[in-house]
Design an enzyme around this catalytic site. Structure first.
Site, PDB file in Angstrom:
ATOM      1  N   THR A 124       0.821  -1.211   0.000  1.00 23.94           N
ATOM      2  CA  THR A 124       0.000   0.000   0.000  1.00 23.94           C
ATOM      3  C   THR A 124       0.859   1.267   0.000  1.00 23.94           C
ATOM      4  OG1 THR A 124      -1.842  -1.066   1.093  1.00 23.94           O
ATOM      5  CG2 THR A 124      -1.591   1.268   1.529  1.00 23.94           C
ATOM      6  N   ARG A 138     -14.163  -7.807  -0.318  1.00 23.63           N
ATOM      7  CA  ARG A 138     -13.481  -7.394   0.918  1.00 23.63           C
ATOM      8  C   ARG A 138     -12.921  -5.960   0.791  1.00 23.63           C
ATOM      9  NH1 ARG A 138      -8.060  -5.538   2.283  1.00 23.63           N
ATOM     10  NH2 ARG A 138      -7.539  -6.291   4.346  1.00 23.63           N
ATOM     11  N   GLY A 172     -10.509  -3.172   2.892  1.00 25.54           N
ATOM     12  CA  GLY A 172      -9.551  -3.107   3.997  1.00 25.54           C
ATOM     13  C   GLY A 172      -9.672  -1.823   4.804  1.00 25.54           C
ATOM     14  N   ASP A 173      -8.609  -1.523   5.533  1.00 25.01           N
ATOM     15  CA  ASP A 173      -8.602  -0.341   6.406  1.00 25.01           C
ATOM     16  C   ASP A 173      -8.359   0.961   5.641  1.00 25.01           C
ATOM     17  OD1 ASP A 173      -5.997  -1.473   5.867  1.00 25.01           O
ATOM     18  OD2 ASP A 173      -5.170   0.034   7.218  1.00 25.01           O
ATOM     19  N   THR A 226      -0.352   1.069   6.770  1.00 21.06           N
ATOM     20  CA  THR A 226      -0.214  -0.077   5.869  1.00 21.06           C
ATOM     21  C   THR A 226      -0.053  -1.323   6.718  1.00 21.06           C
ATOM     22  OG1 THR A 226       1.190  -1.205   4.252  1.00 21.06           O
ATOM     23  CG2 THR A 226       2.274   0.428   5.649  1.00 21.06           C
ATOM     24  N   GLY A 227      -0.732  -2.372   6.331  1.00 22.42           N
ATOM     25  CA  GLY A 227      -0.637  -3.598   7.113  1.00 22.42           C
ATOM     26  C   GLY A 227      -1.859  -4.464   6.910  1.00 22.42           C
ATOM     27  N   GLY A 263      -5.164  -5.232   7.081  1.00 26.25           N
ATOM     28  CA  GLY A 263      -6.286  -4.312   7.268  1.00 26.25           C
ATOM     29  C   GLY A 263      -7.314  -4.695   8.314  1.00 26.25           C
TER      30      GLY A 263
HETATM   31  N1  ASP Z   1      -3.819  -2.267   4.587  1.00 30.99           N
HETATM   32  C1  ASP Z   1      -4.095  -2.804   3.297  1.00 30.99           C
HETATM   33  C2  ASP Z   1      -5.347  -3.627   3.356  1.00 30.99           C
HETATM   34  O1  ASP Z   1      -5.534  -4.365   4.303  1.00 30.99           O
HETATM   35  C3  ASP Z   1      -2.999  -3.676   2.776  1.00 30.99           C
HETATM   36  C4  ASP Z   1      -1.658  -3.037   2.727  1.00 30.99           C
HETATM   37  O2  ASP Z   1      -1.311  -2.241   3.590  1.00 30.99           O
HETATM   38  O3  ASP Z   1      -0.900  -3.359   1.793  1.00 30.99           O
HETATM   39  O4  ASP Z   1      -6.124  -3.576   2.439  1.00 30.99           O
END
Ligand code: ASP
Length: 340
Positions: free
Chosen positions: A205, A233, A235-236, A256-257, A259
């Site tokens: 991300t 789905r 994400g965050d 980023t992480g 989600g």
């Molecule tokens: N946070 C993002 C998600 O869960 C993924 C990412 O950080 O790459 O959609």
């Protein structure tokens, strides 16, 4: 003549803010956290990431320097990363279980508290510009799927065929994860299964946070989500308060992480709330959430954050995070691994 002298202090005071304020204009960006290890990277790959991060920082910072706003700077920086296949955002987005690319993005203006987001879009070239359009040109905060796409088209944004987002690398990643999932025979289907199916996940991300010379903060994030995601789905990233948040009262945050964990922990807002209600400095607030709260529930990832004074925090609980900042012309700092 006498009268003119009398007016001079008044004239000076009404000069544009640009000439008077002493804000430390600041831009920080990330290109995702995850199992990013030096031993798994070729020097060429590493250089490519560093160069792209540098380009995004330099171009975003130039906007701040020329008197542009934090919103303008983060959009410019994020667009550069969206257009690069290196990151999981825009071109280079990961694939869903159904071999599609579904993108999420959000933006927030720390000055006005306004925000915009799009989720699950498939044909908007730069989802961050769609998030901006939702904020500036609609009465809503978040739009999803076909509706968001229709809105973006009507707003005159650049639309592309969904095949534009295809990259071989991401497609192979999907095949790899699908194989892994099969071999693990995970029947519980819950959060444990999700975690086990991402043993070496790299979250690619992208995001940016900035402080402009008018003292205003802004945050933006853009992503393809997580490889092999199912059933629409989200994400965050596009959820205000989870993956993206900005308030002039506290800070601007882009995450980023994994989600699901970031949504349940309301990560970005939590950092701001710790500053606002508990009086924690930025670094302490960011570490409290990323290194304690998230670690406790095994939520992997990181954030970048900037406050009103131009302080920056970039904690992550993974092996690495593509990240960088610039506070002074010609002095962009870029990092990938933990120890640098
Ligand atoms: N946070 C993002 C998600 O869960 C993924 C990412 O950080 O790459 O959609």
């Amino acid at each position: 003549m006498k009268r003119l002298f009398f007016l001079l202090p008044v004239l000076w005071l009404s000069l544009p803010l640009k000439a008077q304020t002493d804000q430390k204009i600041t831009l920080a960006i990330h290109g995702g956290a995850g199992t990013i290890l030096k031993e798994n990277m070729t020097p060429g790959q590493e250089e490519a990431y560093r160069q792209k991060l540098q380009e995004a920082l330099v171009q975003g910072y130039a906007i701040l320097e020329e008197g542009g706003t934090s919103l303008e700077a983060i959009v410019a920086a994020i667009r550069i990363m969206e257009d690069s296949p290196l990151f999981n955002a825009g071109k280079g987005a990961v694939f869903t279980n159904e071999k599609r690319n579904e993108l999420d993005a959000a933006i927030m203006d720390g000055k006005t508290g306004l925000a915009g987001a799009v989720a699950g879009v498939t044909n908007i070239k730069n989802p961050i510009t769609a998030a901006l359009a939702v904020m500036n040109q609609s009465r809503h905060v978040m739009m999803g799927g076909a509706g968001a796409e229709k809105f973006a088209k009507e707003a005159g944004l650049e639309m592309v065929d969904p095949s534009y987002f295809y990259t071989e690398k991401r497609f192979n990643q999907l095949q790899h994860i699908k194989k892994l999932e099969k071999s693990q025979l995970d029947h519980d289907g819950g959060q444990g299964a999700i975690k086990r199916s991402y043993p070496d996940h790299k979250f690619g991300t992208v995001g940016a946070v900035a402080l402009d010379q008018y003292g205003n903060l802004a945050a933006g994030t853009s992503t393809g989500g997580m490889t092999n995601k199912r059933y629409g789905r989200i994400g965050d990233t596009p959820i205000i308060g989870a993956g993206t948040y900005a308030s002039n009262d506290a800070c601007a945050v882009s995450a980023t992480g994994h989600g699901e964990f970031f949504i349940r922990s309301v990560v970005a807002y939590d950092v701001a709330a710790l500053m606002k209600y508990k009086g924690l400095p930025l670094q302490d607030a960011a570490e409290e959430v990323v290194m304690k709260k998230l670690v406790k529930i095994e939520g992997s990832g990181g954030i970048i954050a900037v406050d009103k004074k131009g302080n920056i925090a970039m904690p992550f609980n993974t092996a690495g995070m593509y990240r960088g900042y610039i506070k002074e012309k010609g002095k962009a700092k870029i990092f990938i691994y933990e120890e640098e």
